[in-house]
Design a protein around this motif. Sequence first.
Motif, PDB file in Angstrom:
ATOM      1  N   ASN A 149       0.817  -1.216   0.000  1.00 57.68           N
ATOM      2  CA  ASN A 149       0.000   0.000   0.000  1.00 57.68           C
ATOM      3  C   ASN A 149       0.849   1.265   0.000  1.00 57.68           C
ATOM      4  N   ILE A 150       2.060   1.205   0.562  1.00 58.60           N
ATOM      5  CA  ILE A 150       2.964   2.361   0.493  1.00 58.60           C
ATOM      6  C   ILE A 150       3.320   2.615  -0.970  1.00 58.60           C
ATOM      7  N   ARG A 151       3.650   1.556  -1.704  1.00 63.73           N
ATOM      8  CA  ARG A 151       3.956   1.697  -3.138  1.00 63.73           C
ATOM      9  C   ARG A 151       2.726   2.195  -3.893  1.00 63.73           C
ATOM     10  N   LEU A 152       1.561   1.684  -3.533  1.00 58.70           N
ATOM     11  CA  LEU A 152       0.322   2.113  -4.168  1.00 58.70           C
ATOM     12  C   LEU A 152       0.086   3.604  -3.947  1.00 58.70           C
ATOM     13  N   PRO A 158       0.464  -2.581  -6.902  1.00 60.99           N
ATOM     14  CA  PRO A 158       1.057  -3.702  -6.174  1.00 60.99           C
ATOM     15  C   PRO A 158       0.961  -5.001  -6.972  1.00 60.99           C
ATOM     16  N   VAL A 159       2.002  -5.799  -6.904  1.00 62.40           N
ATOM     17  CA  VAL A 159       1.991  -7.091  -7.566  1.00 62.40           C
ATOM     18  C   VAL A 159       0.890  -7.971  -6.956  1.00 62.40           C
ATOM     19  N   LEU A 160       0.542  -7.735  -5.704  1.00 64.93           N
ATOM     20  CA  LEU A 160      -0.481  -8.514  -5.014  1.00 64.93           C
ATOM     21  C   LEU A 160      -1.844  -7.819  -5.010  1.00 64.93           C
ATOM     22  N   MET A 161      -2.055  -6.903  -5.924  1.00 65.90           N
ATOM     23  CA  MET A 161      -3.267  -6.070  -5.921  1.00 65.90           C
ATOM     24  C   MET A 161      -4.557  -6.901  -5.911  1.00 65.90           C
ATOM     25  N   ASP A 162      -4.661  -7.896  -6.772  1.00 61.09           N
ATOM     26  CA  ASP A 162      -5.884  -8.706  -6.826  1.00 61.09           C
ATOM     27  C   ASP A 162      -6.138  -9.432  -5.508  1.00 61.09           C
ATOM     28  N   ALA A 163      -5.094 -10.028  -4.945  1.00 58.41           N
ATOM     29  CA  ALA A 163      -5.241 -10.746  -3.675  1.00 58.41           C
ATOM     30  C   ALA A 163      -5.598  -9.783  -2.551  1.00 58.41           C
ATOM     31  N   MET A 164      -4.979  -8.598  -2.556  1.00 56.60           N
ATOM     32  CA  MET A 164      -5.271  -7.607  -1.520  1.00 56.60           C
ATOM     33  C   MET A 164      -6.701  -7.099  -1.628  1.00 56.60           C
ATOM     34  N   GLU A 165      -7.183  -6.959  -2.853  1.00 57.14           N
ATOM     35  CA  GLU A 165      -8.578  -6.528  -3.034  1.00 57.14           C
ATOM     36  C   GLU A 165      -9.525  -7.588  -2.483  1.00 57.14           C
ATOM     37  N   THR A 169      -7.421  -5.797   2.135  1.00 53.51           N
ATOM     38  CA  THR A 169      -6.276  -5.027   2.638  1.00 53.51           C
ATOM     39  C   THR A 169      -5.808  -3.947   1.673  1.00 53.51           C
ATOM     40  N   LEU A 170      -6.426  -3.825   0.517  1.00 51.56           N
ATOM     41  CA  LEU A 170      -6.029  -2.844  -0.490  1.00 51.56           C
ATOM     42  C   LEU A 170      -6.525  -1.453  -0.106  1.00 51.56           C
ATOM     43  N   ASP A 171      -5.667  -0.451  -0.209  1.00 51.74           N
ATOM     44  CA  ASP A 171      -6.028   0.939   0.073  1.00 51.74           C
ATOM     45  C   ASP A 171      -6.937   1.425  -1.056  1.00 51.74           C
ATOM     46  N   ALA A 173      -8.765   4.179  -1.383  1.00 49.08           N
ATOM     47  CA  ALA A 173      -8.618   5.594  -1.782  1.00 49.08           C
ATOM     48  C   ALA A 173      -7.456   5.763  -2.745  1.00 49.08           C
ATOM     49  N   ALA A 174      -6.334   5.086  -2.474  1.00 49.33           N
ATOM     50  CA  ALA A 174      -5.178   5.176  -3.376  1.00 49.33           C
ATOM     51  C   ALA A 174      -5.489   4.511  -4.710  1.00 49.33           C
ATOM     52  N   THR A 175      -6.229   3.409  -4.666  1.00 51.29           N
ATOM     53  CA  THR A 175      -6.580   2.685  -5.899  1.00 51.29           C
ATOM     54  C   THR A 175      -7.445   3.545  -6.818  1.00 51.29           C
ATOM     55  N   GLU A 176      -8.324   4.337  -6.250  1.00 48.65           N
ATOM     56  CA  GLU A 176      -9.223   5.178  -7.044  1.00 48.65           C
ATOM     57  C   GLU A 176      -8.470   6.279  -7.797  1.00 48.65           C
ATOM     58  N   LYS A 177      -7.244   6.582  -7.394  1.00 49.19           N
ATOM     59  CA  LYS A 177      -6.454   7.622  -8.065  1.00 49.19           C
ATOM     60  C   LYS A 177      -5.730   7.078  -9.299  1.00 49.19           C
ATOM     61  N   LEU A 178      -5.765   5.765  -9.503  1.00 50.60           N
ATOM     62  CA  LEU A 178      -5.059   5.158 -10.640  1.00 50.60           C
ATOM     63  C   LEU A 178      -5.919   5.225 -11.901  1.00 50.60           C
ATOM     64  N   PRO A 179      -5.277   5.416 -13.053  1.00 50.83           N
ATOM     65  CA  PRO A 179      -6.026   5.346 -14.300  1.00 50.83           C
ATOM     66  C   PRO A 179      -6.458   3.900 -14.560  1.00 50.83           C
ATOM     67  N   THR A 180      -7.519   3.756 -15.303  1.00 48.41           N
ATOM     68  CA  THR A 180      -8.021   2.436 -15.662  1.00 48.41           C
ATOM     69  C   THR A 180      -7.011   1.714 -16.548  1.00 48.41           C
ATOM     70  N   VAL A 181      -6.881   0.423 -16.326  1.00 49.30           N
ATOM     71  CA  VAL A 181      -5.998  -0.402 -17.149  1.00 49.30           C
ATOM     72  C   VAL A 181      -6.836  -1.485 -17.794  1.00 49.30           C
TER      73      VAL A 181
END
Length: 183
Positions: A149-152, A158-165, A169-171, A173-181
Amino acid sequence: VKTCPSTFADLRKPEYKGQVALNGDPTKSGSAFAGVYAAALANGGSFGDIQPGIDFFAELSKNGNFIPVESSATTIAKGQTPISLDWDFLNLGYADEFREKGADVDWRTAIPFDGSFAEYYANGVNKDAPHPAAARLWQEYVFSPEGQNIRLGAYARPVLMDAMEKDGTLDKAATEKLPTVEG
């Protein structure tokens, strides 16, 4: 740039003459190399065939759209590299930097889905390090939800983004700032 390009094909347009840059020399810079690979994928190439990406940049150079200036926050702020093919997390960070400094730069990040390319950083621990157990503990922290989450927070996915979601445990608020992929 009046209209932010959204595809590699857009970069061929005459309106982008003298505006397209890479973050370095593709023979020396991982991000620039990735830009050439992404261009290859967008132009009929594959991970086994980078030639269409090389040809793409040769075409951009010939038509004057590509400029051999290594893009950075400084060159962007000075207007020297109006379009920078670089990692999304770096470009998003540049936008924050410009806002914090009050710079007159409206920097936007677009991911060209015609040539999506991802790359992950590799980490290792030398078995002969003075304190290899400490290095292993550091790695455990880096790959923990807190470390990821610090990297996020710095826009790195994060390489573990799917598992964290999945495990909550996924942040968010930080995820919402990312552009869609896509892809």
